[in-house]
Design an enzyme around this catalytic site. Sequence first.
Site, mmCIF file in Angstrom:
data_model
loop_
_atom_site.group_PDB
_atom_site.id
_atom_site.type_symbol
_atom_site.label_atom_id
_atom_site.label_comp_id
_atom_site.label_asym_id
_atom_site.label_seq_id
_atom_site.Cartn_x
_atom_site.Cartn_y
_atom_site.Cartn_z
ATOM 1 C CG HIS A 1 -34.134 -41.998 6.351
ATOM 2 N ND1 HIS A 1 -34.927 -43.090 6.108
ATOM 3 C CD2 HIS A 1 -32.971 -42.502 6.830
ATOM 4 C CE1 HIS A 1 -34.266 -44.202 6.402
ATOM 5 N NE2 HIS A 1 -33.076 -43.871 6.850
ATOM 6 N N PRO B 1 -36.654 -46.408 14.726
ATOM 7 C CG PRO B 1 -37.333 -47.032 12.578
ATOM 8 C CD PRO B 1 -37.797 -46.292 13.791
#
Length: 386
Positions: free
Chosen positions: A280, A82
Amino acid sequence: MAYYNPKYPDTPSLKRAAKRRIPAFAFDYLCGGCHDEIGVAHNAGAFEHVKLQSDLLAPTPEIDLSVELFGQRYAAPFGVAPVGLQGLMWPKAPEILAKAAYRAKLPYVLSTVSSASLETIAEISEGTAWYQLYNPTDAKIREDLMGRIKRAGYKVLVVTVDVPTFGYRPRDIKNGLAMPPKMNLRNILQMMQCPAWSWQTLLAGVPEMQTLKPYMPKNMPTSELANFMNNTVMGAVDFDSLKVIRDNWDGPLVLKGLVNPDDVKQAVALGADAVVLSNHGGRQLDVGESPLDTIQTIKRLYGDKIKLLMDSGVQSGGNVAQAMAMGADFTLLGRTFVYACGAVGHHGGEHAIDMLTQQMTQVMGQLKCPTPTQLPHFLKAGPGVA
């Protein structure tokens, strides 16, 4: 039919081409990290210490890249991670990548803050895409959003847990990044330097967070976007809040953003089906660990209790093989796929998948390793390798 452009045989060449074709404010958002971007460099550098050893005199195997995950057979052990604001970086990027992943029998993970709605991507992927969820602060929004996810047919829910704060990203601060982009002179000049991006954006329409539009106040100024995200969309994530989601989700639940073995222990206790070992992409904690720093410990402690996916620093088919050798069951790539959209447009997803497949097939053939699940047998012990 697969598409492959030999001008871009690797992620660095895709990145260089994308930088020329994407306005600087959007490109910086994609490639940048937080603070001094030490974490971004560490993610990539960690792979330099993972060595694989060939078994050259073994019989030549038939290479099969496919793996099984959550009862589904995927054509290769990688999928599309994503990435927020994809449509800002290249118009219709979510649709491009979701369609390519569906055709290639790979998972596409839709971000909550994507420029395509969850309903649109579910239709394109015919129910094979995964959905990435931030835990909404507002319980009513969470309930409504999860209802939409279920009705759209998503089978796998990926909850991102590593954003307790907004990342301090100097590039974005300097650029005044917003969605849609601010129409100041600096940004307009950057857009004018990227005619293909500008034309495609004109055709696609101004990018917006389509999934979240029903929950946004009408005519909300872009200056209020950060407050809306912080106060409404990105609520606190802890064991208790995740238990509410686990209790209301019948399918595979994946927690994304863990690197600490103690956190993975909690994920097991929660009843999560998998974790994505991730920092991340170096965008939240500049001085944190890379997933490769802890994956072997986590595999040893919990590998028989939970599936281990990995992202952050994965840029090639060789990196996928390295991650699998270190203990990952599957991998996700984000920046590489968006660079590919920027470099070759609507063929970007197909090109990236073909490139990664070729790279990984070559590595497996060189090792004489028939399947990804056997890659740990080819891991050479050394510094950083248990």
